[in-house]
Motif scaffolding. Structure first.
Motif, PDB file in Angstrom:
ATOM      1  N   GLY A   7       0.807  -1.207   0.000  1.00 29.81           N
ATOM      2  CA  GLY A   7       0.000   0.000   0.000  1.00 29.81           C
ATOM      3  C   GLY A   7       0.845   1.264   0.000  1.00 29.81           C
ATOM      4  N   ASN A   8       0.195   2.392  -0.324  1.00 27.63           N
ATOM      5  CA  ASN A   8       0.877   3.688  -0.362  1.00 27.63           C
ATOM      6  C   ASN A   8       0.048   4.723   0.381  1.00 27.63           C
ATOM      7  OD1 ASN A   8       3.016   2.989  -2.471  1.00 27.63           O
ATOM      8  ND2 ASN A   8       1.136   2.562  -3.608  1.00 27.63           N
ATOM      9  N   LEU A   9       0.692   5.501   1.229  1.00 23.73           N
ATOM     10  CA  LEU A   9       0.039   6.626   1.897  1.00 23.73           C
ATOM     11  C   LEU A   9       0.872   7.871   1.648  1.00 23.73           C
ATOM     12  CD1 LEU A   9      -2.053   7.921   3.734  1.00 23.73           C
ATOM     13  CD2 LEU A   9      -0.645   7.246   5.698  1.00 23.73           C
ATOM     14  N   VAL A  10       0.247   8.860   0.987  1.00 22.10           N
ATOM     15  CA  VAL A  10       0.895  10.145   0.719  1.00 22.10           C
ATOM     16  C   VAL A  10       0.096  11.203   1.469  1.00 22.10           C
ATOM     17  CG1 VAL A  10       1.582  11.815  -1.034  1.00 22.10           C
ATOM     18  CG2 VAL A  10       1.664   9.355  -1.546  1.00 22.10           C
ATOM     19  N   VAL A  11       0.752  11.912   2.392  1.00 24.96           N
ATOM     20  CA  VAL A  11       0.082  12.916   3.221  1.00 24.96           C
ATOM     21  C   VAL A  11       0.772  14.257   3.022  1.00 24.96           C
ATOM     22  CG1 VAL A  11      -0.743  13.514   5.522  1.00 24.96           C
ATOM     23  CG2 VAL A  11      -0.350  11.116   4.931  1.00 24.96           C
ATOM     24  N   THR A  12      -0.021  15.292   2.739  1.00 23.71           N
ATOM     25  CA  THR A  12       0.498  16.644   2.589  1.00 23.71           C
ATOM     26  C   THR A  12      -0.289  17.572   3.511  1.00 23.71           C
ATOM     27  OG1 THR A  12       1.004  16.211   0.253  1.00 23.71           O
ATOM     28  CG2 THR A  12       0.977  18.512   0.967  1.00 23.71           C
ATOM     29  N   GLY A  13       0.428  18.309   4.364  1.00 18.54           N
ATOM     30  CA  GLY A  13      -0.233  19.255   5.246  1.00 18.54           C
ATOM     31  C   GLY A  13      -1.190  18.603   6.221  1.00 18.54           C
ATOM     32  N   GLY A  14      -0.873  17.428   6.694  1.00 18.27           N
ATOM     33  CA  GLY A  14      -1.779  16.701   7.575  1.00 18.27           C
ATOM     34  C   GLY A  14      -1.303  16.640   9.014  1.00 18.27           C
ATOM     35  N   ARG A  15      -2.119  16.027   9.845  1.00 16.35           N
ATOM     36  CA  ARG A  15      -1.761  15.774  11.237  1.00 16.35           C
ATOM     37  C   ARG A  15      -2.224  14.366  11.597  1.00 16.35           C
ATOM     38  NH1 ARG A  15      -0.074  17.614  15.935  1.00 16.35           N
ATOM     39  NH2 ARG A  15      -1.043  16.815  17.842  1.00 16.35           N
ATOM     40  N   LEU A  16      -1.276  13.524  12.003  1.00 21.26           N
ATOM     41  CA  LEU A  16      -1.552  12.150  12.398  1.00 21.26           C
ATOM     42  C   LEU A  16      -1.240  12.041  13.888  1.00 21.26           C
ATOM     43  CD1 LEU A  16       0.184  10.339   9.378  1.00 21.26           C
ATOM     44  CD2 LEU A  16      -2.101  11.374   9.487  1.00 21.26           C
ATOM     45  N   ALA A  17      -2.251  11.778  14.692  1.00 20.04           N
ATOM     46  CA  ALA A  17      -2.101  11.871  16.141  1.00 20.04           C
ATOM     47  C   ALA A  17      -1.503  10.623  16.772  1.00 20.04           C
ATOM     48  CB  ALA A  17      -3.461  12.164  16.776  1.00 20.04           C
ATOM     49  N   LEU A  52       5.352   5.194   2.800  1.00 22.72           N
ATOM     50  CA  LEU A  52       4.818   6.379   3.473  1.00 22.72           C
ATOM     51  C   LEU A  52       5.561   7.596   2.961  1.00 22.72           C
ATOM     52  CD1 LEU A  52       3.250   7.962   5.693  1.00 22.72           C
ATOM     53  CD2 LEU A  52       5.170   7.451   7.219  1.00 22.72           C
ATOM     54  N   ASP A  53       4.805   8.604   2.513  1.00 21.15           N
ATOM     55  CA  ASP A  53       5.373   9.870   2.060  1.00 21.15           C
ATOM     56  C   ASP A  53       4.617  10.982   2.788  1.00 21.15           C
ATOM     57  OD1 ASP A  53       5.565  12.350   0.302  1.00 21.15           O
ATOM     58  OD2 ASP A  53       6.928  11.003  -0.761  1.00 21.15           O
ATOM     59  N   ALA A  54       5.306  11.716   3.666  1.00 19.34           N
ATOM     60  CA  ALA A  54       4.653  12.763   4.448  1.00 19.34           C
ATOM     61  C   ALA A  54       5.426  14.062   4.303  1.00 19.34           C
ATOM     62  CB  ALA A  54       4.577  12.358   5.921  1.00 19.34           C
ATOM     63  N   SER A  55       4.736  15.114   3.854  1.00 17.08           N
ATOM     64  CA  SER A  55       5.361  16.425   3.730  1.00 17.08           C
ATOM     65  C   SER A  55       4.490  17.459   4.438  1.00 17.08           C
ATOM     66  CB  SER A  55       5.550  16.795   2.255  1.00 17.08           C
ATOM     67  OG  SER A  55       4.316  16.820   1.566  1.00 17.08           O
ATOM     68  N   ASP A  56       5.160  18.430   5.086  1.00 13.77           N
ATOM     69  CA  ASP A  56       4.460  19.479   5.825  1.00 13.77           C
ATOM     70  C   ASP A  56       3.421  18.862   6.758  1.00 13.77           C
ATOM     71  OD1 ASP A  56       3.833  22.073   6.597  1.00 13.77           O
ATOM     72  OD2 ASP A  56       2.320  22.318   5.018  1.00 13.77           O
ATOM     73  N   THR A  57       3.816  17.785   7.413  1.00 13.61           N
ATOM     74  CA  THR A  57       2.882  16.976   8.201  1.00 13.61           C
ATOM     75  C   THR A  57       3.464  16.682   9.581  1.00 13.61           C
ATOM     76  OG1 THR A  57       1.813  15.964   6.287  1.00 13.61           O
ATOM     77  CG2 THR A  57       1.794  14.689   8.322  1.00 13.61           C
ATOM     78  N   THR A  58       2.583  16.648  10.593  1.00 13.97           N
ATOM     79  CA  THR A  58       2.973  16.284  11.949  1.00 13.97           C
ATOM     80  C   THR A  58       2.501  14.869  12.248  1.00 13.97           C
ATOM     81  OG1 THR A  58       2.839  18.569  12.734  1.00 13.97           O
ATOM     82  CG2 THR A  58       2.711  16.832  14.392  1.00 13.97           C
ATOM     83  N   ILE A  59       3.441  14.032  12.666  1.00  8.59           N
ATOM     84  CA  ILE A  59       3.126  12.666  13.097  1.00  8.59           C
ATOM     85  C   ILE A  59       3.506  12.587  14.568  1.00  8.59           C
ATOM     86  CG2 ILE A  59       3.557  10.212  12.741  1.00  8.59           C
ATOM     87  CD1 ILE A  59       4.463  10.910   9.880  1.00  8.59           C
TER      88      ILE A  59
END
Length: 319
Positions: free
Chosen positions: A69-79, A90-97
């Motif tokens: 699977g693929n998850l691309v997150v832009t400008g997100g927040r993962l708590a 996993l590709d996360a940009s401008d994102t808080t994990i």
């Protein structure tokens, strides 16, 4: 004998006819396709072989990416936590994990840009055929970075814990801050550290492709050396060791390397240098040169682009 209530008997019969529902089944949102600035009030799951592309999305629970699977997150927040299975991405940009990121054995890779996360772990490859990668750029890791496979590159990144690498293809650190220790062991093509600050002890041992600390080496180009807050040890390394333009607030140990380490006079080393005796160093002077680095981030770009195309073609996810 106590008589059973007809209501309880009927309930028992119905319970036997209706399949049991997992306790958390209603608390997981499956993501296939695209999502926008909404809040997912539970865990998020990307099914095997599917793609999910999120922009401005908040997830209040944990995130799981199944195999392939693929998850691309832009400008997100993962708590919560993010866990990526074999061949997952996993590709996360401008994102808080907020929680840790874990890439399973044989995971395709993790790319963090302008992001923040908890501890990051890349599991050992094991018997899988996929060579993982961890690329982190302009980001903050609030914990340890622990890697045991693939390509590892930390650029312009702050690690608020230790960086521990064992058995990777390479582990490079550029223009970064490491608040804890740095350890690179048994890397196939070695390690490059430039323009960085490492507060804890640094250990490089058993690396096959060379170790370059500072600009004066063949592996990669860089502008300056590194500040090392404690002792630095480079031992049992083949492919060449170069130490150039560094400040070491401790002792530099460079022994058992083939060829013998080249330590430039422009280093400032507070507690001196420990090297091999001259005859032993001379005996190991001839060895193969380490191959220069190539830009491997294209594999992340290609996977991200393909994932976004696939998610867009699927349409809006049911979030």
């Amino acid at each position: 004998m106590r008589k059973r209530s007809p209501f309880l008997v009927a309930a028992g019969v119905l319970a036997g006819l209706v399949p049991a529902v997992p306790a958390g089944a209603a608390l997981v949102t499956h993501c296939v396709g695209t999502g926008g600035a909404v809040t997912v009030p539970n865990d998020l799951y990307v099914p095997a072989g599917e793609s999910c592309a999120l922009t401005g999305t908040t997830v209040t629970g944990n995130v799981s990416v199944a195999a392939g699977g693929n998850l691309v997150v832009t400008g997100g927040r993962l708590a919560g936590d993010v866990r990526v299975a074999g061949n997952g991405y996993l590709d996360a940009s401008d994102t808080t994990i907020a929680g840790p990121v874990v890439l399973a054995a044989g995971g395709y890779g993790v790319f963090l840009r302008d992001a923040s996360s908890g501890a990051v772990t890349v599991r050992a490859k094991g018997t899988t055929t996929v060579d993982s990668f961890l690329f982190v750029e302009d980001s903050t890791v609030a914990g340890n970075v622990t890697t045991a496979a693939g390509e590892v590159r930390l650029d312009r990144t702050s690690v608020e814990g230790n960086v521990s690498s064992s058995g990777t293809y390479y582990t490079d650190v550029h223009d970064a801050f490491v608040d804890g220790t740095l350890s690179v062991l048994n890397s196939a093509t070695g390690s490059v550290v430039c323009g960085s600050s490492v507060r804890g002890k640094a250990t490089f041992a058993g690396n096959l492709g060379g170790v370059q600390l500072g600009p004066g080496g063949p592996l990669d180009s860089c502008a300056s050396g590194t500040f090392w807050g404690r002792d630095v040890s480079v031992t049992s390394t083949t492919g060449g060791v170069t130490v150039d333009d560094n400040i070491i607030d401790g002792t530099l140990t460079a022994t058992g390397n083939t060829p013998a380490a080249r330590i430039a006079p422009n280093n400032r080393i507070r507690r001196g240098v420990v090297t091999d005796p001259a005859p032993a160093a001379a005996a190991r002077s001839a060895a193969r040169s380490a191959a220069p680095r190539t830009d491997d981030t294209t594999k992340a770009t290609e996977r991200r682009s393909a994932a976004v195309r696939e998610a867009t073609a699927t349409g809006p996810a049911d979030l």
